[in-house]
Design a protein around this motif. Structure first.
Motif, PDB file in Angstrom:
ATOM      1  N   GLY A 192     -14.068   9.074  -7.161  1.00 60.07           N
ATOM      2  CA  GLY A 192     -13.294   9.030  -6.062  1.00 60.07           C
ATOM      3  C   GLY A 192     -12.017   8.311  -6.144  1.00 60.07           C
ATOM      4  O   GLY A 192     -11.894   7.839  -7.228  1.00 60.07           O
ATOM      5  N   LEU A 193     -11.190   8.410  -5.222  1.00 60.43           N
ATOM      6  CA  LEU A 193      -9.790   7.579  -5.071  1.00 60.43           C
ATOM      7  C   LEU A 193      -9.535   7.033  -3.867  1.00 60.43           C
ATOM      8  O   LEU A 193      -9.754   7.626  -2.709  1.00 60.43           O
ATOM      9  N   LEU A 194      -9.500   5.741  -3.835  1.00 61.23           N
ATOM     10  CA  LEU A 194      -9.461   5.080  -2.651  1.00 61.23           C
ATOM     11  C   LEU A 194      -7.988   4.516  -2.348  1.00 61.23           C
ATOM     12  O   LEU A 194      -7.309   4.180  -3.348  1.00 61.23           O
ATOM     13  N   SER A 195      -7.269   4.497  -1.158  1.00 61.11           N
ATOM     14  CA  SER A 195      -6.019   4.159  -0.675  1.00 61.11           C
ATOM     15  C   SER A 195      -6.142   2.735  -0.111  1.00 61.11           C
ATOM     16  O   SER A 195      -7.448   2.530   0.538  1.00 61.11           O
ATOM     17  N   VAL A 196      -5.167   1.990   0.013  1.00 61.13           N
ATOM     18  CA  VAL A 196      -5.027   0.876   0.784  1.00 61.13           C
ATOM     19  C   VAL A 196      -5.619   1.273   2.563  1.00 61.13           C
ATOM     20  O   VAL A 196      -6.228   0.529   2.841  1.00 61.13           O
ATOM     21  N   GLY A 197      -4.895   2.327   2.749  1.00 61.46           N
ATOM     22  CA  GLY A 197      -5.218   2.690   4.207  1.00 61.46           C
ATOM     23  C   GLY A 197      -6.686   2.978   4.430  1.00 61.46           C
ATOM     24  O   GLY A 197      -7.369   2.775   5.326  1.00 61.46           O
ATOM     25  N   ASP A 198      -7.382   3.738   3.514  1.00 58.42           N
ATOM     26  CA  ASP A 198      -8.764   4.027   3.469  1.00 58.42           C
ATOM     27  C   ASP A 198      -9.485   2.690   3.715  1.00 58.42           C
ATOM     28  O   ASP A 198     -10.443   2.564   4.762  1.00 58.42           O
ATOM     29  N   LEU A 199      -9.137   1.947   2.652  1.00 54.87           N
ATOM     30  CA  LEU A 199      -9.845   0.512   2.945  1.00 54.87           C
ATOM     31  C   LEU A 199      -9.694  -0.143   4.232  1.00 54.87           C
ATOM     32  O   LEU A 199     -10.591  -0.690   4.632  1.00 54.87           O
ATOM     33  N   LEU A 200      -8.663  -0.431   4.408  1.00 55.41           N
ATOM     34  CA  LEU A 200      -8.080  -1.145   5.827  1.00 55.41           C
ATOM     35  C   LEU A 200      -8.621  -0.494   6.985  1.00 55.41           C
ATOM     36  O   LEU A 200      -9.272  -1.388   7.773  1.00 55.41           O
TER      37      LEU A 200
END
Length: 161
Positions: A124-132
């Motif tokens: 997968g690929l996580l973005s800063v937005g996903d994490l926050l």
């Protein structure tokens, strides 16, 4: 810094985050042109794609990488290889890592996207937005559990130990 925890709430891991996200990881090959990467990003309404060199992750191509091409070079999207404009991947996440550790890693390395790898396979690929977004929801759950504990502890007629 001590992060909020609760015994009834499990830590937020990358594995849990991937279960919440769509399983599809959008990618292009390192031989693709910038215009092809932009088309994939537009088609799927994402801010970045993974650039693959065979099975290996060569890097990430994002809207930021395109913006850095500049106004003059932007007309070169049809003749510029995405491999010449990508951000190389120096860090990766694993399914067992916590979301907080991923966010710290992204902050330390100044990246907005983090590929998730397990046994050499891209998951997968996580973005800063996903994490926050998910960290905030997770902490809200923890705070609600603490609040419930306090209400139960101080209910009239109950005894605290």
């Amino acid at each position: 810094m001590k992060l909020p925890e609760h015994p009834r709430i499990h830590p937020l891991t990358v594995k849990h985050l991937l279960a919440l996200k769509l399983p599809e990881v959008y990618s292009v090959t390192s031989e693709a042109m910038v215009s092809e990467a932009l088309a994939v990003m537009a088609e799927h309404d994402v801010g970045a794609v993974v650039v693959l060199d065979g099975e290996r992750v060569a890097g990430i191509f994002s809207e930021r990488d395109y913006a850095r091409m500049g106004f003059v070079a932007a007309g070169m999207a049809d003749v510029t290889l995405v491999s010449h404009r990508l951000t190389p991947c120096k860090v990766f996440a694993t399914p067992s890592q916590t979301a907080q550790s991923c966010l710290e890693m992204m902050n330390e390395n100044r990246v907005n996207y983090l590929p998730v790898i397990d046994d050499g396979r891209l998951l997968g690929l996580l973005s800063v937005g996903d994490l926050l977004r998910e960290i905030i929801v997770h902490y809200e759950r923890i705070f609600q559990a603490h609040e419930l504990d306090q209400r139960i502890l101080f209910l009239q007629g109950t005894y605290s130990c």
